[in-house]
Structures are given as structure tokens and as C-alpha cells.
Design a protein around this motif. Structure first.
Motif, PDB file in Angstrom:
ATOM      1  N   LEU A 250       0.804  -1.215   0.000  1.00 50.39           N
ATOM      2  CA  LEU A 250       0.000   0.000   0.000  1.00 50.39           C
ATOM      3  C   LEU A 250       0.843   1.273   0.000  1.00 50.39           C
ATOM      4  N   SER A 251       2.080   1.187   0.484  1.00 53.52           N
ATOM      5  CA  SER A 251       2.931   2.375   0.514  1.00 53.52           C
ATOM      6  C   SER A 251       3.296   2.855  -0.886  1.00 53.52           C
ATOM      7  N   THR A 252       3.140   2.006  -1.875  1.00 54.31           N
ATOM      8  CA  THR A 252       3.441   2.432  -3.244  1.00 54.31           C
ATOM      9  C   THR A 252       2.511   3.544  -3.706  1.00 54.31           C
ATOM     10  N   MET A 253       1.365   3.673  -3.063  1.00 51.72           N
ATOM     11  CA  MET A 253       0.424   4.737  -3.423  1.00 51.72           C
ATOM     12  C   MET A 253       0.815   6.077  -2.820  1.00 51.72           C
ATOM     13  N   PHE A 254       1.656   6.070  -1.777  1.00 60.85           N
ATOM     14  CA  PHE A 254       1.970   7.295  -1.052  1.00 60.85           C
ATOM     15  C   PHE A 254       3.415   7.754  -1.199  1.00 60.85           C
ATOM     16  N   LEU A 255       4.327   6.837  -1.471  1.00 60.01           N
ATOM     17  CA  LEU A 255       5.737   7.190  -1.586  1.00 60.01           C
ATOM     18  C   LEU A 255       6.084   7.582  -3.009  1.00 60.01           C
ATOM     19  N   THR A 256       7.081   8.418  -3.143  1.00 61.90           N
ATOM     20  CA  THR A 256       7.524   8.864  -4.461  1.00 61.90           C
ATOM     21  C   THR A 256       8.134   7.687  -5.212  1.00 61.90           C
ATOM     22  N   PRO A 257       7.625   7.380  -6.400  1.00 61.03           N
ATOM     23  CA  PRO A 257       8.183   6.260  -7.163  1.00 61.03           C
ATOM     24  C   PRO A 257       9.582   6.582  -7.688  1.00 61.03           C
ATOM     25  N   MET A 258      10.451   5.607  -7.572  1.00 63.01           N
ATOM     26  CA  MET A 258      11.819   5.726  -8.082  1.00 63.01           C
ATOM     27  C   MET A 258      12.182   4.391  -8.720  1.00 63.01           C
ATOM     28  N   GLY A 259      12.824   4.414  -9.844  1.00 62.28           N
ATOM     29  CA  GLY A 259      13.219   3.174 -10.499  1.00 62.28           C
ATOM     30  C   GLY A 259      12.012   2.281 -10.703  1.00 62.28           C
ATOM     31  N   SER A 260      12.154   1.060 -10.304  1.00 67.18           N
ATOM     32  CA  SER A 260      11.036   0.116 -10.418  1.00 67.18           C
ATOM     33  C   SER A 260      10.451  -0.207  -9.045  1.00 67.18           C
ATOM     34  N   SER A 261      10.435   0.793  -8.173  1.00 64.55           N
ATOM     35  CA  SER A 261       9.978   0.577  -6.797  1.00 64.55           C
ATOM     36  C   SER A 261       8.522   0.146  -6.721  1.00 64.55           C
ATOM     37  N   VAL A 262       7.669   0.730  -7.533  1.00 62.03           N
ATOM     38  CA  VAL A 262       6.240   0.427  -7.443  1.00 62.03           C
ATOM     39  C   VAL A 262       5.985  -1.040  -7.762  1.00 62.03           C
ATOM     40  N   ALA A 263       6.539  -1.518  -8.859  1.00 63.68           N
ATOM     41  CA  ALA A 263       6.305  -2.908  -9.263  1.00 63.68           C
ATOM     42  C   ALA A 263       6.898  -3.890  -8.262  1.00 63.68           C
ATOM     43  N   ILE A 264       8.125  -3.661  -7.863  1.00 59.86           N
ATOM     44  CA  ILE A 264       8.796  -4.592  -6.947  1.00 59.86           C
ATOM     45  C   ILE A 264       8.104  -4.609  -5.590  1.00 59.86           C
ATOM     46  N   MET A 265       7.805  -3.429  -5.055  1.00 62.28           N
ATOM     47  CA  MET A 265       7.195  -3.373  -3.733  1.00 62.28           C
ATOM     48  C   MET A 265       5.774  -3.924  -3.741  1.00 62.28           C
ATOM     49  N   ALA A 266       5.032  -3.681  -4.802  1.00 66.85           N
ATOM     50  CA  ALA A 266       3.670  -4.215  -4.871  1.00 66.85           C
ATOM     51  C   ALA A 266       3.684  -5.741  -4.916  1.00 66.85           C
ATOM     52  N   VAL A 267       4.550  -6.293  -5.749  1.00 66.09           N
ATOM     53  CA  VAL A 267       4.609  -7.755  -5.884  1.00 66.09           C
ATOM     54  C   VAL A 267       5.120  -8.400  -4.604  1.00 66.09           C
ATOM     55  N   LEU A 268       6.219  -7.896  -4.060  1.00 68.10           N
ATOM     56  CA  LEU A 268       6.778  -8.511  -2.852  1.00 68.10           C
ATOM     57  C   LEU A 268       5.884  -8.283  -1.635  1.00 68.10           C
ATOM     58  N   GLY A 269       5.230  -7.129  -1.563  1.00 68.57           N
ATOM     59  CA  GLY A 269       4.315  -6.869  -0.454  1.00 68.57           C
ATOM     60  C   GLY A 269       3.129  -7.819  -0.461  1.00 68.57           C
ATOM     61  N   VAL A 270       2.539  -8.001  -1.629  1.00 70.64           N
ATOM     62  CA  VAL A 270       1.410  -8.931  -1.744  1.00 70.64           C
ATOM     63  C   VAL A 270       1.874 -10.359  -1.470  1.00 70.64           C
ATOM     64  N   ALA A 271       3.046 -10.721  -1.983  1.00 66.99           N
ATOM     65  CA  ALA A 271       3.577 -12.073  -1.741  1.00 66.99           C
ATOM     66  C   ALA A 271       3.815 -12.315  -0.250  1.00 66.99           C
ATOM     67  N   LEU A 272       4.341 -11.309   0.440  1.00 65.22           N
ATOM     68  CA  LEU A 272       4.578 -11.442   1.883  1.00 65.22           C
ATOM     69  C   LEU A 272       3.257 -11.575   2.639  1.00 65.22           C
ATOM     70  N   ALA A 273       2.267 -10.794   2.265  1.00 62.64           N
ATOM     71  CA  ALA A 273       0.962 -10.892   2.923  1.00 62.64           C
ATOM     72  C   ALA A 273       0.332 -12.260   2.676  1.00 62.64           C
ATOM     73  N   ILE A 274       0.447 -12.771   1.462  1.00 63.01           N
ATOM     74  CA  ILE A 274      -0.103 -14.098   1.152  1.00 63.01           C
ATOM     75  C   ILE A 274       0.632 -15.179   1.928  1.00 63.01           C
ATOM     76  N   ALA A 275       1.959 -15.079   2.001  1.00 67.21           N
ATOM     77  CA  ALA A 275       2.739 -16.063   2.767  1.00 67.21           C
ATOM     78  C   ALA A 275       2.319 -16.041   4.237  1.00 67.21           C
ATOM     79  N   GLY A 276       2.108 -14.849   4.785  1.00 62.91           N
ATOM     80  CA  GLY A 276       1.648 -14.755   6.165  1.00 62.91           C
ATOM     81  C   GLY A 276       0.275 -15.370   6.366  1.00 62.91           C
ATOM     82  N   LEU A 277      -0.628 -15.141   5.409  1.00 62.01           N
ATOM     83  CA  LEU A 277      -1.965 -15.726   5.507  1.00 62.01           C
ATOM     84  C   LEU A 277      -1.924 -17.248   5.390  1.00 62.01           C
ATOM     85  N   VAL A 278      -1.067 -17.763   4.530  1.00 62.29           N
ATOM     86  CA  VAL A 278      -0.915 -19.222   4.414  1.00 62.29           C
ATOM     87  C   VAL A 278      -0.382 -19.785   5.721  1.00 62.29           C
TER      88      VAL A 278
END
Length: 119
Positions: free
Chosen positions: A21-49
């Protein structure tokens, strides 16, 4: 061990959601939005599993690996900015939190797996 009760996994879910969710509020740099969105969702899914099946030891290691990926992702994705609290700091802090809680959850997960297998 009961499902949906381990605080370590709830912390991992929260850290993953915070990164994604921080990708919506932080200034995008490089490929931060894509990497953080994918890894953040993956981490949340791993925690839920891990919350749904507390005896899956391998998922604790997956959760820790995602945390390590979050730690190194600012250098890989080209969004290192140490002067301001930005995407890099969010990745580093959330990644470190994920690694620590995964390490703390491995032993209880092994115990839950052992109890499920022997009974």
C-alpha cells in the motif's frame, strides 16, 4: 497450534500490506512500485498461508526469503534513496521485520508440524 493465532504471521501480513500500500503514497523511483507491490502482496499471502496452516515449515522459509528480497530490492530495482524516508527505507524496514518474525516462527511451526505428523 490453533489457526489464525500466531502473532508472528499477523506481523508479516501487516508488513506485506504496508509495503504494497505504501506504493500509493511514496515517491516512485526506479522500479519501486512494481517490486514493492509484488513482494508486499507475496509477503501478505505467505503470512496468511502460515496463519491458515501453522505447521507448514517451508512457508516460514518462504516468508523469510521474501523479507530478504525486500531488503536487497532497492539496489536491484534502482530506488536507493538514503536521504529521505522513501521506498528504500520502507523495503528495508519491512524486509527486516519479515526476516525476524519468520525466524521467530520457525521453531513453533516445526513443533506444530511434528505434533500433526505424530498424532
Amino acid at each position: 497450534m490453533k489457526k489464525w493465532t500466531r502473532w508472528e504471521d499477523w506481523v508479516a501480513v501487516a508488513a506485506g500490506l504496508a509495503v504494497a500500500l505504501s506504493t500509493m503514497f511514496l515517491t516512485p523511483m526506479g522500479s519501486s512500485v512494481a517490486i514493492m507491490a509484488v513482494l508486499g502482496v507475496a509477503l501478505a499471502i505467505a503470512g496468511l498461508v502460515n496463519l491458515a496452516w501453522p505447521g507448514m515449515v517451508a512457508m516460514e522459509y518462504v516468508q523469510g526469503a521474501i523479507g530478504l528480497l525486500l531488503i536487497v530490492s532497492p539496489w536491484i530495482g534502482g530506488y536507493v534513496d538514503t536521504m529521505t524516508f522513501g521506498a528504500a527505507w520502507m523495503s528495508w524496514i519491512s524486509g527486516a521485520v519479515a526476516v525476524v518474525v519468520a525466524a521467530l516462527a520457525i521453531r513453533p511451526s516445526m513443533r506444530a508440524h511434528h505434533d500433526a505428523v505424530t498424532h
